[in-house]
Design an enzyme around this catalytic site. Structure first.
Site, PDB file in Angstrom:
ATOM      1  N   GLY A 168       0.824  -1.200   0.000  1.00 10.96           N
ATOM      2  CA  GLY A 168       0.000   0.000   0.000  1.00 10.96           C
ATOM      3  C   GLY A 168       0.857   1.249   0.000  1.00 10.96           C
ATOM      4  N   PRO A 169       0.233   2.421  -0.116  1.00 15.82           N
ATOM      5  CA  PRO A 169       0.977   3.691  -0.154  1.00 15.82           C
ATOM      6  C   PRO A 169       1.750   3.928   1.137  1.00 15.82           C
ATOM      7  CG  PRO A 169      -1.322   3.981  -0.815  1.00 15.82           C
ATOM      8  CD  PRO A 169      -1.215   2.611  -0.239  1.00 15.82           C
ATOM      9  N   PRO A 170       2.750   4.806   1.100  1.00 17.60           N
ATOM     10  CA  PRO A 170       3.506   5.130   2.323  1.00 17.60           C
ATOM     11  C   PRO A 170       2.612   5.762   3.379  1.00 17.60           C
ATOM     12  CG  PRO A 170       4.653   5.913   0.360  1.00 17.60           C
ATOM     13  CD  PRO A 170       3.294   5.477  -0.086  1.00 17.60           C
ATOM     14  N   GLY A 171       2.916   5.478   4.645  1.00 14.94           N
ATOM     15  CA  GLY A 171       2.221   6.126   5.750  1.00 14.94           C
ATOM     16  C   GLY A 171       0.875   5.547   6.106  1.00 14.94           C
ATOM     17  N   THR A 172       0.527   4.368   5.565  1.00 17.12           N
ATOM     18  CA  THR A 172      -0.797   3.795   5.822  1.00 17.12           C
ATOM     19  C   THR A 172      -0.817   2.837   7.005  1.00 17.12           C
ATOM     20  OG1 THR A 172      -0.296   2.218   4.044  1.00 17.12           O
ATOM     21  CG2 THR A 172      -1.705   4.086   3.487  1.00 17.12           C
TER      22      THR A 172
ATOM     23  N   LYS B 168       1.620   0.076   7.680  1.00 16.90           N
ATOM     24  CA  LYS B 168       2.079  -1.300   7.452  1.00 16.90           C
ATOM     25  C   LYS B 168       2.968  -1.785   8.598  1.00 16.90           C
ATOM     26  CE  LYS B 168       3.678  -0.175   3.348  1.00 16.90           C
ATOM     27  NZ  LYS B 168       3.093   1.171   3.152  1.00 16.90           N
ATOM     28  N   THR B 169       3.866  -0.937   9.081  1.00 14.43           N
ATOM     29  CA  THR B 169       4.739  -1.324  10.192  1.00 14.43           C
ATOM     30  C   THR B 169       3.932  -1.554  11.462  1.00 14.43           C
ATOM     31  OG1 THR B 169       6.556  -0.049   9.227  1.00 14.43           O
ATOM     32  CG2 THR B 169       6.760  -0.657  11.545  1.00 14.43           C
TER      33      THR B 169
ATOM     34  N   GLU C 285      -7.961  32.864  -7.735  1.00 14.45           N
ATOM     35  CA  GLU C 285      -8.533  31.941  -6.743  1.00 14.45           C
ATOM     36  C   GLU C 285     -10.040  32.124  -6.597  1.00 14.45           C
ATOM     37  OE1 GLU C 285      -6.796  29.552  -5.798  1.00 14.45           O
ATOM     38  OE2 GLU C 285      -4.894  30.355  -6.521  1.00 14.45           O
TER      39      GLU C 285
END
Length: 507
Positions: free
Chosen positions: A104-108, A110-111, A332
């Site tokens: 999956g994407p970084p920061g989701t 997993k660790t 804007e």
């Protein structure tokens, strides 16, 4: 005491060599070098180089502490049940899983999921990074892999546990496809050793070893690593949805004093596309902003400003010229007016404050998390992206390079539309299209939506000018303020003279 023993051994060697007629100097020199290595820690460094990858981590992370990944946790828990209750699995003839790949994407998270898996199974937990196994010296990586599995079993036996979890982060570095590094066989040797170790894992070893790998580049992994019997399960760890973001925010704000006006549901709604790491940083940045003000509690405004900071970066000291600020304000407001015309209630805020690479920006609030987009929705988004350019053309008479980022996003969106058969070309293969035909289809769609954006700007020219003057004065407008002015409809709340003072024409 050790030194005295070594000196005694050295004296004994010297005496024995002397009476035997041998030259004792080489042996003494070798012994002296070993002594120096021991005293300076050189032997420990050599042992670590040969087989020290991965370290045992003491952790108490549980699945209850991880929010926003209900599907991933459910699939992972099912796989871990085989490891936790081995007798029940064996009775059904189930082979224990050897590996689980978290992709999956970084920061989701997993660790965190790997640590929670170790806690859930009461296993020792060893963590390593894929880069730790790769060295320029042949055979070092393979030795480190063997050492890692050996230490996992030894740690389990030492602590009296029957399970061990080896977590390898960024496993794509270690497990990338073989044969692509023609001048460096060390990569292939290291991967071969990992495959061999996973093949050799048995439930009868006394300590069951589970390998958990994490990557955001699963397409780079060698097919032999992904086959059943090695990494048996592929668990997707995706960006959290709105409900998941709310759970994560609750976890990260549990230890923070929140003001009564804080609405975590609204914050979760406005953070579409944020990962768990982004949301943790968001809560932390909001607390830092409250600290800067010496506030006792974190308010809603702190969270809203933190969203901008996490998305775009800190406010910059650079101050554009007055003419540039006026152009940014018009640009804007053009985005915001078309966004409200296309989908009322979609604007969260707009500002001319510089952050990161942006001189100003308009932030939208998605109604909900979408995973499929209709042609009408995509055309509306194109109209919003092109509205800033259209506002500059209609109100200021020319364009600027400020629309470059908008055009890049718009072109990317149109390419997706062409690939999905939403253009005049019909159903086509984009890869096989002649460049001229593809450019023509992109140009046609962009011109159609730009013309619609210009029409809206022309109809609401005076209102856009009035809002631009107000934004120039306040530097920031909340979505509620913008909608109140749009509903009111009559102007000028800020007269033309306010814009004339900037040195540019207001019409």
């Amino acid at each position: 005491m050790k030194r005295e023993i070594l000196l005694g051994v050295a004296a004994g060697v010297f005496f024995f060599a002397s009476i035997s007629g041998l030259n004792p100097l080489p042996a003494l020199l070798f012994g002296f070098l070993l002594y120096l290595l021991y005293e300076t820690g050189g032997l420990r460094i050599i042992r670590r180089q040969l087989g020290g990858s991965g370290q045992e981590v003491k952790n108490q992370v549980t699945f209850q502490q991880i929010g926003g990944q209900a599907a991933a946790k459910k699939e992972l828990l099912e796989a871990l049940e085989f490891m936790k209750d081995g007798n029940k699995a064996a009775a059904l003839g189930i082979r224990p899983l050897k590996g689980i790949l978290l992709a999956g994407p970084p920061g989701t998270g997993k660790t965190l999921l790997a640590k929670a898996a170790a806690t859930y199974t009461d296993a020792v937990f060893l963590a390593a990074a894929g880069s730790e196994f790769i060295e320029m010296y042949a055979g070092v990586g393979a030795q480190r892999v063997r050492s890692l599995f050996q230490r996992a079993r030894e740690a389990g036996r030492r602590e009296g546990r029957s399970n061990a979890v080896i977590f390898i982060d960024e496993i794509d570095v270690l497990g990338s496809k073989r044969g692509q590094y023609q001048g460096h066989m060390e990569y292939d040797q290291t991967l071969n050793q990992l495959l061999t170790e996973m093949d050799g894992m048995k439930s009868t070893d006394g300590v069951r070893v589970l390998v958990v790998g994490a990557t955001n580049r699963e397409d780079m992994l060698d097919p032999a690593l992904l086959r059943p019997g090695r990494f048996d399960r592929l668990v997707r760890v995706e960006l959290p949805d709105q409900e998941g973001r709310l759970q994560i925010l609750k976890l990260h704000t549990a230890n923070k004093p929140l003001a009564p006006d804080v609405d975590l549901k609204q914050i979760a709604r406005e953070t579409f596309g944020f990962s768990g790491a982004h949301l943790e940083s968001l809560a932390n940045e909001a607390a830092i902003l409250a600290l800067r003000e010496n506030a006792a509690q974190i308010g809603q405004r702190h969270f809203l400003e933190a969203i901008d900071k996490v998305s775009l970066g800190e406010k910059l000291d650079r101050r554009p010229q007055k003419e540039e600020l006026w152009r940014v304000a018009v640009h804007e407001v053009g985005h915001a007016v078309v966004s409200e015309a296309f989908r009322p209630g979609s604007v969260a805020s707009l500002t001319i404050t510089s952050r990161g690479q942006a001189l100003g920006y308009m932030r939208q609030v998605p109604e909900d998390d979408y995973y499929l987009y209709t042609e009408s929705y995509l055309r509306g988004q194109l109209r919003i992206l092109l509205a800033g350019m259209a506002a500059e053309e209609v109100l200021l008479g020319n364009r600027s390079t400020g629309a470059q980022g908008d055009l890049e996003q718009a072109i990317s969106t149109v390419k997706k539309m062409v690939a999905a058969g939403m253009s005049s070309l019909g159903i086509v293969s984009v890869a096989d299209l002649p460049a001229g035909e593809l450019q023509g289809a992109i140009r046609d769609i962009l011109n159609e939506e730009k013309a619609e954006a210009r029409r809206i700007m022309t109809e609401k020219k005076e209102l856009v000018l009035s809002l631009a003057r107000e934004l120039l004065e306040k530097e920031r407008l909340a979505g509620e303020e913008l909608r109140a002015r749009l509903q009111d409809g009559h102007e000028p709340a800020y007269p033309a003279e306010a814009a004339d003072q900037t040195g540019v024409l207001a019409s």
